[in-house]
Enzyme design. Structure first.
Site, mmCIF file in Angstrom:
data_model
loop_
_atom_site.group_PDB
_atom_site.id
_atom_site.type_symbol
_atom_site.label_atom_id
_atom_site.label_comp_id
_atom_site.label_asym_id
_atom_site.label_seq_id
_atom_site.Cartn_x
_atom_site.Cartn_y
_atom_site.Cartn_z
ATOM 1 N N THR A 132 0.832 -1.205 0.000
ATOM 2 C CA THR A 132 0.000 0.000 0.000
ATOM 3 C C THR A 132 0.865 1.252 0.000
ATOM 4 O O THR A 132 2.023 1.224 0.453
ATOM 5 C CB THR A 132 -0.895 -0.017 1.267
ATOM 6 O OG1 THR A 132 -1.423 1.271 1.477
ATOM 7 C CG2 THR A 132 -0.107 -0.393 2.521
ATOM 8 N N ASP A 133 0.272 2.363 -0.432
ATOM 9 C CA ASP A 133 0.987 3.643 -0.347
ATOM 10 C C ASP A 133 1.070 4.139 1.101
ATOM 11 O O ASP A 133 1.847 5.051 1.411
ATOM 12 C CB ASP A 133 0.333 4.708 -1.244
ATOM 13 C CG ASP A 133 -1.130 5.005 -0.910
ATOM 14 O OD1 ASP A 133 -1.679 4.384 0.019
ATOM 15 O OD2 ASP A 133 -1.726 5.874 -1.595
ATOM 16 N N GLU A 134 0.281 3.531 1.997
ATOM 17 C CA GLU A 134 0.246 4.027 3.388
ATOM 18 C C GLU A 134 1.571 3.807 4.113
ATOM 19 O O GLU A 134 1.840 4.450 5.125
ATOM 20 C CB GLU A 134 -0.920 3.380 4.146
ATOM 21 C CG GLU A 134 -2.241 3.626 3.437
ATOM 22 C CD GLU A 134 -3.479 3.335 4.266
ATOM 23 O OE1 GLU A 134 -3.397 3.326 5.503
ATOM 24 O OE2 GLU A 134 -4.535 3.124 3.649
ATOM 25 N N TYR A 158 -1.702 -0.652 11.019
ATOM 26 C CA TYR A 158 -1.868 -1.315 9.709
ATOM 27 C C TYR A 158 -0.666 -1.038 8.820
ATOM 28 O O TYR A 158 -0.026 -1.961 8.295
ATOM 29 C CB TYR A 158 -3.159 -0.838 9.030
ATOM 30 C CG TYR A 158 -3.213 -1.158 7.551
ATOM 31 C CD1 TYR A 158 -3.282 -2.474 7.099
ATOM 32 C CD2 TYR A 158 -3.177 -0.131 6.591
ATOM 33 C CE1 TYR A 158 -3.317 -2.770 5.741
ATOM 34 C CE2 TYR A 158 -3.224 -0.423 5.228
ATOM 35 C CZ TYR A 158 -3.284 -1.739 4.803
ATOM 36 O OH TYR A 158 -3.319 -2.029 3.456
ATOM 37 N N LYS A 162 2.259 -3.546 7.254
ATOM 38 C CA LYS A 162 2.520 -3.725 5.826
ATOM 39 C C LYS A 162 3.968 -3.329 5.493
ATOM 40 O O LYS A 162 4.623 -3.983 4.680
ATOM 41 C CB LYS A 162 1.546 -2.877 4.996
ATOM 42 C CG LYS A 162 0.098 -3.329 5.069
ATOM 43 C CD LYS A 162 -0.175 -4.677 4.423
ATOM 44 C CE LYS A 162 -0.027 -4.650 2.922
ATOM 45 N NZ LYS A 162 -0.398 -5.971 2.316
HETATM 46 P P1 NAD Z 1 -9.741 -7.468 2.277
HETATM 47 O O1 NAD Z 1 -9.693 -7.175 3.741
HETATM 48 O O2 NAD Z 1 -10.978 -7.159 1.509
HETATM 49 O O3 NAD Z 1 -9.452 -9.028 2.042
HETATM 50 C C1 NAD Z 1 -8.421 -9.717 2.701
HETATM 51 C C2 NAD Z 1 -8.588 -11.216 2.424
HETATM 52 O O4 NAD Z 1 -7.501 -11.893 3.073
HETATM 53 C C3 NAD Z 1 -9.886 -11.797 3.004
HETATM 54 O O5 NAD Z 1 -10.505 -12.637 2.056
HETATM 55 C C4 NAD Z 1 -9.406 -12.596 4.224
HETATM 56 O O6 NAD Z 1 -10.236 -13.716 4.503
HETATM 57 C C5 NAD Z 1 -8.007 -13.028 3.778
HETATM 58 N N1 NAD Z 1 -7.100 -13.286 4.916
HETATM 59 C C6 NAD Z 1 -6.907 -12.504 6.007
HETATM 60 N N2 NAD Z 1 -6.014 -13.085 6.835
HETATM 61 C C7 NAD Z 1 -5.627 -14.237 6.238
HETATM 62 C C8 NAD Z 1 -4.700 -15.266 6.570
HETATM 63 N N3 NAD Z 1 -4.006 -15.233 7.720
HETATM 64 N N4 NAD Z 1 -4.528 -16.296 5.721
HETATM 65 C C9 NAD Z 1 -5.230 -16.357 4.548
HETATM 66 N N5 NAD Z 1 -6.135 -15.431 4.191
HETATM 67 C C10 NAD Z 1 -6.317 -14.369 5.019
HETATM 68 O O7 NAD Z 1 -8.473 -6.758 1.656
HETATM 69 P P2 NAD Z 1 -8.314 -6.045 0.238
HETATM 70 O O8 NAD Z 1 -8.858 -4.681 0.325
HETATM 71 O O9 NAD Z 1 -8.777 -6.962 -0.818
HETATM 72 O O10 NAD Z 1 -6.732 -5.900 0.176
HETATM 73 C C11 NAD Z 1 -5.923 -6.907 -0.421
HETATM 74 C C12 NAD Z 1 -4.465 -6.505 -0.280
HETATM 75 O O11 NAD Z 1 -4.253 -5.248 -0.917
HETATM 76 C C13 NAD Z 1 -4.001 -6.344 1.166
HETATM 77 O O12 NAD Z 1 -2.691 -6.823 1.266
HETATM 78 C C14 NAD Z 1 -4.031 -4.840 1.396
HETATM 79 O O13 NAD Z 1 -3.086 -4.458 2.362
HETATM 80 C C15 NAD Z 1 -3.643 -4.351 0.003
HETATM 81 N N6 NAD Z 1 -4.152 -2.993 -0.302
HETATM 82 C C16 NAD Z 1 -5.489 -2.736 -0.258
HETATM 83 C C17 NAD Z 1 -5.941 -1.451 -0.573
HETATM 84 C C18 NAD Z 1 -7.417 -1.098 -0.560
HETATM 85 O O14 NAD Z 1 -7.752 0.071 -0.784
HETATM 86 N N7 NAD Z 1 -8.324 -2.041 -0.337
HETATM 87 C C19 NAD Z 1 -5.037 -0.450 -0.920
HETATM 88 C C20 NAD Z 1 -3.680 -0.766 -0.942
HETATM 89 C C21 NAD Z 1 -3.253 -2.045 -0.656
HETATM 90 P P1 TYD Z 2 -10.705 3.920 4.515
HETATM 91 O O1 TYD Z 2 -11.700 3.516 3.484
HETATM 92 O O2 TYD Z 2 -10.812 3.319 5.885
HETATM 93 O O3 TYD Z 2 -9.259 3.683 3.880
HETATM 94 P P2 TYD Z 2 -7.785 4.125 4.453
HETATM 95 O O4 TYD Z 2 -7.879 4.475 5.871
HETATM 96 O O5 TYD Z 2 -6.990 2.873 4.198
HETATM 97 O O6 TYD Z 2 -7.353 5.275 3.583
HETATM 98 O O7 TYD Z 2 -10.783 5.483 4.685
HETATM 99 C C1 TYD Z 2 -10.576 6.363 3.599
HETATM 100 C C2 TYD Z 2 -10.599 7.765 4.172
HETATM 101 O O8 TYD Z 2 -11.918 8.046 4.635
HETATM 102 C C3 TYD Z 2 -9.672 7.942 5.360
HETATM 103 O O9 TYD Z 2 -9.106 9.254 5.302
HETATM 104 C C4 TYD Z 2 -10.579 7.827 6.557
HETATM 105 C C5 TYD Z 2 -11.906 8.386 6.036
HETATM 106 N N1 TYD Z 2 -13.135 7.806 6.622
HETATM 107 C C6 TYD Z 2 -14.146 8.652 7.066
HETATM 108 O O10 TYD Z 2 -14.024 9.899 7.019
HETATM 109 N N2 TYD Z 2 -15.282 8.097 7.580
HETATM 110 C C7 TYD Z 2 -15.437 6.744 7.675
HETATM 111 O O11 TYD Z 2 -16.496 6.280 8.176
HETATM 112 C C8 TYD Z 2 -14.402 5.885 7.190
HETATM 113 C C9 TYD Z 2 -14.519 4.380 7.268
HETATM 114 C C10 TYD Z 2 -13.259 6.469 6.665
#
Ligand code: NAD
Ligand code: TYD
Length: 353
Positions: A132-134, A158, A162
């Protein structure tokens, strides 16, 4: 075949659906089905000959060794994680366990598998570590966007977990030669995102006439990447990326949180005339340690691999709202807990590990 971890989650399910829709190699999906794993996301693949599912933990070394021995994947796309910042603040332990310990176990198992491959297969093998960019921390309003060389300065449990995983992935590449590539992407949005994240949460609350919680002043900035664009970027990196490199992936769509919430409300106003959804916006207490701004400099992936996002935010958010409107059962199954009932353990017909 390829091994995808976390394939029942938001990005993992989109990745597998896209992958198999393009007639690529078979996929083995290893997912623990935590609260974030929705088996129904991949319901359409139940009888697909190229899809196999194993319910299991990326931290389970014996399971990993058996799966890799049996299926001999040519790549691992590692998406499994605990992914929600607010949950990491409320309880960081699962983040340490899955994101740090789990990733390290997966790297160890991948190294064992890779080191036994014949030279040509070992040279082609890839471990794609999806990050992630975070991990880069927070930017000021006028700071340049994150490039691949930006220092890691994670601020939440988090992002710290990561970042830690990324450091281990780098170490396994540098020390043991495992062909690891890491991608750092911005905030994804699209269908099947768990409704604790901003966009699906706001859509769900607005439809129910409930307050739309905006943390603090709502002027925090995120870059929004449509999940289909993210999947196409991951395929590009898998095909063309160089082991040992990292690639930033963004959507070229920086928006404040308030802008995002208003964009959702505008689409809903059109879909449900007579209501003014933005009247539901409420400013609530800010998140602890809330990062102010993330932004992606995507010049490396654009110039070296020829990838750029295809989905404009305005169209992407419109499509996303429409998807949630058309799939209210999906969100309802999460709120009722029904999505967890009868979750498959694995696909025994195809898996004997
Ligand atoms: P998500 O939370 O929707 O899904 C995570 C999946 O991983 C779930 O299906 C869960 O059951 C599985 N999981 C969790 N722990 C596990 C374990 N110990 N063993 C096997 N499976 C396990 O997450 P997402 O949003 O699909 O994100 C996927 C990846 O992308 C993550 O690594 C996250 O850090 C990264 N990412 C997500 C975002 C975003 O905006 N969603 C942005 C940047 C990076
Ligand atoms: P989120 O979807 O939790 O993603 P991330 O924290 O990984 O960026 O949140 C996106 C942005 O929205 C973040 O700045 C937090 C804000 N946010 C709210 O303002 N209200 C909410 O209820 C949630 C879940 C997030």
């Amino acid at each position: 075949m390829i091994l995808v971890t976390g394939g029942c989650g938001f990005i993992g399910s989109a990745f597998i659906l896209d992958w198999l829709a393009q007639d690529r190699e078979p996929v083995l999906n290893l997912d623990l089905l935590t609260y974030a794993g929705h088996p129904g996301n991949l319901q359409a693949l139940q009888s697909h000959s190229g899809y196999r599912f194993v319910r299991g933990d990326i931290g389970d070394q014996a399971l990993l060794a058996a799966l890799l021995r049996e299926h001999r994947p040519r790549a691992i796309v590692h998406l499994a994680a605990e992914s929600h910042v607010d949950r990491s603040i409320a309880g960081p332990d699962p983040f340490i366990q899955t994101n740090v310990v789990g990733t390290t176990r997966l790297l160890q198992a991948a190294h064992g598998h890779w080191s036994r491959l014949p030279p040509a297969e070992a040279a082609a093998f890839r471990f794609l570590n999806v990050s992630t960019d975070e991990v880069f921390g927070s930017l000021g309003a006028d700071d340049p966007a994150f490039s691949e060389t930006h220092p890691y300065r994670p601020n939440s449990p988090y992002s710290a977990s990561k970042a830690s995983a990324d450091h281990f992935a780098r170490a396994w590449c540098h020390t043991f030669g495992l062909p690891v590539i890491t991608t750092n992407c911005s905030n994804n949005y699209g269908p099947r995102q768990f409704p604790e994240k901003l966009i699906p949460l706001v859509i769900h609350h607005a439809l129910a006439g409930r307050p739309l919680p905006v943390y603090g002043d709502g002027l925090q900035v995120r870059d929004w990447l449509h999940v289909n664009d993210h999947c196409s970027a991951l395929r590009t990196v898998l095909d063309q990326g160089r082991p040992g490199e990292t690639y930033n992936i963004g959507g070229r769509s920086e928006r404040t949180n308030l802008e995002v919430v208003h964009a959702i409300c505008r689409v809903l106003d059109e879909a449900r005339p007579g209501r003014r959804h933005a009247e539901l916006i409420r400013h609530v207490d800010d998140r602890c340690g809330h990062d102010r701004r993330y932004a992606i400099d995507d010049r490396k992936i654009a110039s070296q691999l020829g990838w750029k996002p295809a989905v404009a935010f305005e169209q992407g958010i419109r499509d996303t709202v429409q998807w949630y409107l058309a799939n209210s059962d999906w969100v309802a199954s999460i709120h009722s807990g029904a999505y967890r009932q009868g979750a498959p353990q694995s696909n025994p017909a195809r898996h004997s590990a």
